[in-house]
Design an enzyme around this catalytic site. Structure first.
Site, mmCIF file in Angstrom:
data_model
loop_
_atom_site.group_PDB
_atom_site.id
_atom_site.type_symbol
_atom_site.label_atom_id
_atom_site.label_comp_id
_atom_site.label_asym_id
_atom_site.label_seq_id
_atom_site.Cartn_x
_atom_site.Cartn_y
_atom_site.Cartn_z
ATOM 1 N N LYS A 276 -140.567 95.627 70.944
ATOM 2 C CA LYS A 276 -142.003 95.594 70.651
ATOM 3 C C LYS A 276 -142.456 94.181 70.939
ATOM 4 C CE LYS A 276 -144.963 96.235 66.554
ATOM 5 N NZ LYS A 276 -145.216 94.902 66.046
HETATM 6 P P1 FBP Z 1 -150.866 95.156 64.567
HETATM 7 O O1 FBP Z 1 -151.071 96.361 65.458
HETATM 8 O O2 FBP Z 1 -151.828 95.137 63.423
HETATM 9 O O3 FBP Z 1 -150.852 93.883 65.358
HETATM 10 O O4 FBP Z 1 -149.428 95.342 63.888
HETATM 11 C C1 FBP Z 1 -148.257 95.040 64.557
HETATM 12 C C2 FBP Z 1 -147.531 93.912 63.872
HETATM 13 O O5 FBP Z 1 -146.338 93.544 64.530
HETATM 14 C C3 FBP Z 1 -147.202 94.191 62.426
HETATM 15 O O6 FBP Z 1 -146.042 94.916 62.342
HETATM 16 C C4 FBP Z 1 -147.136 92.820 61.846
HETATM 17 O O7 FBP Z 1 -147.457 92.792 60.505
HETATM 18 C C5 FBP Z 1 -148.141 92.084 62.640
HETATM 19 O O8 FBP Z 1 -148.317 92.758 63.842
HETATM 20 C C6 FBP Z 1 -147.684 90.685 62.901
HETATM 21 O O9 FBP Z 1 -148.646 90.016 63.606
HETATM 22 P P2 FBP Z 1 -148.661 88.442 63.717
HETATM 23 O O10 FBP Z 1 -147.270 87.944 63.460
HETATM 24 O O11 FBP Z 1 -149.100 88.207 65.115
HETATM 25 O O12 FBP Z 1 -149.624 87.969 62.708
#
Ligand code: FBP
Length: 272
Positions: free
Chosen positions: A186
């Site tokens: 991911k």
């Molecule tokens: P989103 O679709 O809201 O971006 O979620 C994916 C994700 O990886 C979550 O699992 C995690 O909480 C968040 O994004 C982390 O985002 P960042 O580290 O960029 O703040």
């Protein structure tokens, strides 16, 4: 390993693609992420909606699976993430995720896959690599696929490439994920189909899922982004805020499914 293959297949449809709902934000960003639609802070409420709308899987930390996992239908893949951090930490410690649960916990909660983040390029890269190696080794032994949230970030990246979304950085993270044993990756959007296609190629057959990112003002803009990911050979998306921060997530998820699984034009998908 048959176990790994069978469990992977719980997320991906026959087209090899998946739409997965992410909900670790209450921990990783704090409950303020839910303030736009506060009822979604309740995992049961939002899980019921996303499952009804037809997502292929959900990703959460062990504690939410413990309190709301019985909302999941058997045909919805469950990805349990074993690392995280809070935003309450001092700034200098933000580039490390810590392990908050164990593979056994995830297995007992009915997980189909185990997830962990690695901040490639972080000053704490060494700790996170070891953490990932331990989780992956044990999960693989038990026949569970491992998802790496391959998120390059750190001072050297900014100095050398300008931003963490530079395709050379994202591609490096994806490749590092493959070489460290990930079964699914991911990662961030690189800004264009051409560059994301290179990330997919660097992953050498390991499915690459988009990490959703901040909510786009117009829903169609996110559909367009996901469409580019699919055109680039991406295997789908893991989406949190773009779903639970919308007032009405169900029609939006249905539109996303049309884009991910039917290659439908984003403008058309948005209309229905
Ligand atoms: P989103 O679709 O809201 O971006 O979620 C994916 C994700 O990886 C979550 O699992 C995690 O909480 C968040 O994004 C982390 O985002 P960042 O580290 O960029 O703040």
């Amino acid at each position: 390993n048959v176990g790994i293959r069978r469990r992977m297949a719980r997320f991906f449809r026959r087209d090899g693609r998946a739409l997965i709902f992410a909900m670790d934000h209450g921990f990783e960003h704090g409950p303020t992420d839910f303030e736009e639609h506060w009822e979604h802070v309740n995992p049961r409420i939002i899980l019921r909606k996303v499952i009804r709308a037809g997502v292929d899987g959900v990703m959460m930390l062990p504690g939410l699976a413990r309190i709301a996992g019985d909302e999941l239908r058997p045909n919805v893949g469950l990805m349990i993430k074993l690392t995280s951090k809070t935003e309450l930490r001092p700034k200098d410690d933000q580039l490390l995720q810590s392990q908050l649960g164990f593979v056994e916990d995830a297995v007992k909660l009915g997980a189909d896959a185990i997830a962990a983040t690695v901040y490639w390029g972080s000053p704490a890269e060494d700790v996170m690599m070891r953490q990932f190696a331990e989780i992956a080794s044990y999960a693989h032994d038990l026949g569970f696929p491992v998802v790496q949230f391959a998120y390059p970030r750190g001072p050297y990246i900014n100095e050398r490439y300008g931003k963490k979304e530079d395709y050379r950085v994202v591609m490096y993270g994806a490749r590092a994920a493959v070489e460290s044993g990930a079964d699914m990756i991911k990662t961030y959007w690189t800004g264009s189909r051409e560059t994301f296609a290179k990330v997919v190629e660097a992953a050498a057959g390991v499915p690459v899922l988009l990490s959703g990112g901040a909510k786009t003002e117009k829903p169609v803009d996110f559909l367009k982004l996901v469409w580019e990911v699919i055109e680039a050979g991406g295997a789908g998306a893991v989406v949190g805020r773009n779903i639970f921060q919308r007032e009405n997530p169900e029609p939006f998820i249905k539109a996303l499914i049309k884009v991910v699984h039917r290659n439908e034009d984003p403008e058309e998908a948005a209309k229905a």
